[in-house]
Motif scaffolding. Sequence first.
Motif, PDB file in Angstrom:
ATOM      1  N   GLU A   1       0.831  -1.217   0.000  1.00  0.00           N
ATOM      2  CA  GLU A   1       0.000   0.000   0.000  1.00  0.00           C
ATOM      3  C   GLU A   1       0.860   1.260   0.000  1.00  0.00           C
ATOM      4  O   GLU A   1       0.538   2.238  -0.668  1.00  0.00           O
ATOM      5  N   ALA A   2       1.952   1.244   0.745  1.00  0.00           N
ATOM      6  CA  ALA A   2       2.848   2.407   0.770  1.00  0.00           C
ATOM      7  C   ALA A   2       3.415   2.661  -0.620  1.00  0.00           C
ATOM      8  O   ALA A   2       3.469   3.813  -1.071  1.00  0.00           O
ATOM      9  N   ARG A   3       3.813   1.602  -1.308  1.00  0.00           N
ATOM     10  CA  ARG A   3       4.321   1.751  -2.685  1.00  0.00           C
ATOM     11  C   ARG A   3       3.232   2.276  -3.612  1.00  0.00           C
ATOM     12  O   ARG A   3       3.479   3.160  -4.427  1.00  0.00           O
ATOM     13  N   ARG A   4       2.059   1.710  -3.498  1.00  0.00           N
ATOM     14  CA  ARG A   4       0.948   2.110  -4.368  1.00  0.00           C
ATOM     15  C   ARG A   4       0.563   3.572  -4.145  1.00  0.00           C
ATOM     16  O   ARG A   4       0.280   4.306  -5.087  1.00  0.00           O
ATOM     17  N   LEU A   5       0.570   4.009  -2.884  1.00  0.00           N
ATOM     18  CA  LEU A   5       0.127   5.362  -2.554  1.00  0.00           C
ATOM     19  C   LEU A   5       1.233   6.409  -2.629  1.00  0.00           C
ATOM     20  O   LEU A   5       0.935   7.612  -2.582  1.00  0.00           O
ATOM     21  N   LYS A   6       2.477   5.988  -2.748  1.00  0.00           N
ATOM     22  CA  LYS A   6       3.597   6.928  -2.725  1.00  0.00           C
ATOM     23  C   LYS A   6       3.471   8.050  -3.757  1.00  0.00           C
ATOM     24  O   LYS A   6       3.677   9.217  -3.406  1.00  0.00           O
ATOM     25  N   PRO A   7       3.137   7.776  -5.008  1.00  0.00           N
ATOM     26  CA  PRO A   7       3.033   8.888  -5.970  1.00  0.00           C
ATOM     27  C   PRO A   7       1.960   9.910  -5.565  1.00  0.00           C
ATOM     28  O   PRO A   7       2.193  11.119  -5.671  1.00  0.00           O
TER      29      PRO A   7
END
Length: 182
Positions: A13-19
Amino acid sequence: RMTRPFMDWEVSEARRLKPEISRIASERKTQEARIESLRKKAAKSSSHTELMAQVAEMELLLQEIPKAPRLWTQDVTPERLGPLMADQGERIALLSDEGGIFDVLAGRYSKGTPNLDLFLQAHAGSPVRVDRGSRPPVMLRNPALTVALSPQPDVLERLSDKPGFRGRGLLRDSCTGYPPPR
């Protein structure tokens, strides 16, 4: 093993939401710079009332920077738990295969003064309001703290000797195996 799926999901989730988080953080910095520029201009202007109204309007429109979701924590102080829960929709789990949290609750960082209230209230789902001068206020309407610990038996045996742990709801005789107090 139990926390691995939680950790994997949090990382995903952190990777997905980072942008999206980065975009909003960048936009907010730009807006804050514009606000500061207007504020400085207002300080030097005779029409500062109009400029300050613009500043106030812009501040109302500032987007909050979202936080990456967290499902659980492990080594946390009561002072950090409140804001953490507030950031996570008032819900989090405390999961550990050790008993270090008991030392924290007993006052490891507060000169030996037990600090159990937030843990007890959040575990029970009671509303929580923390107003301390050195930190922003924390208000939780319906907190949900799940606690799952599996410390060594010796850790549990020593808990009844810690001031404030018995009689406040932290220790239950049916859970610890201790005889009821006399």
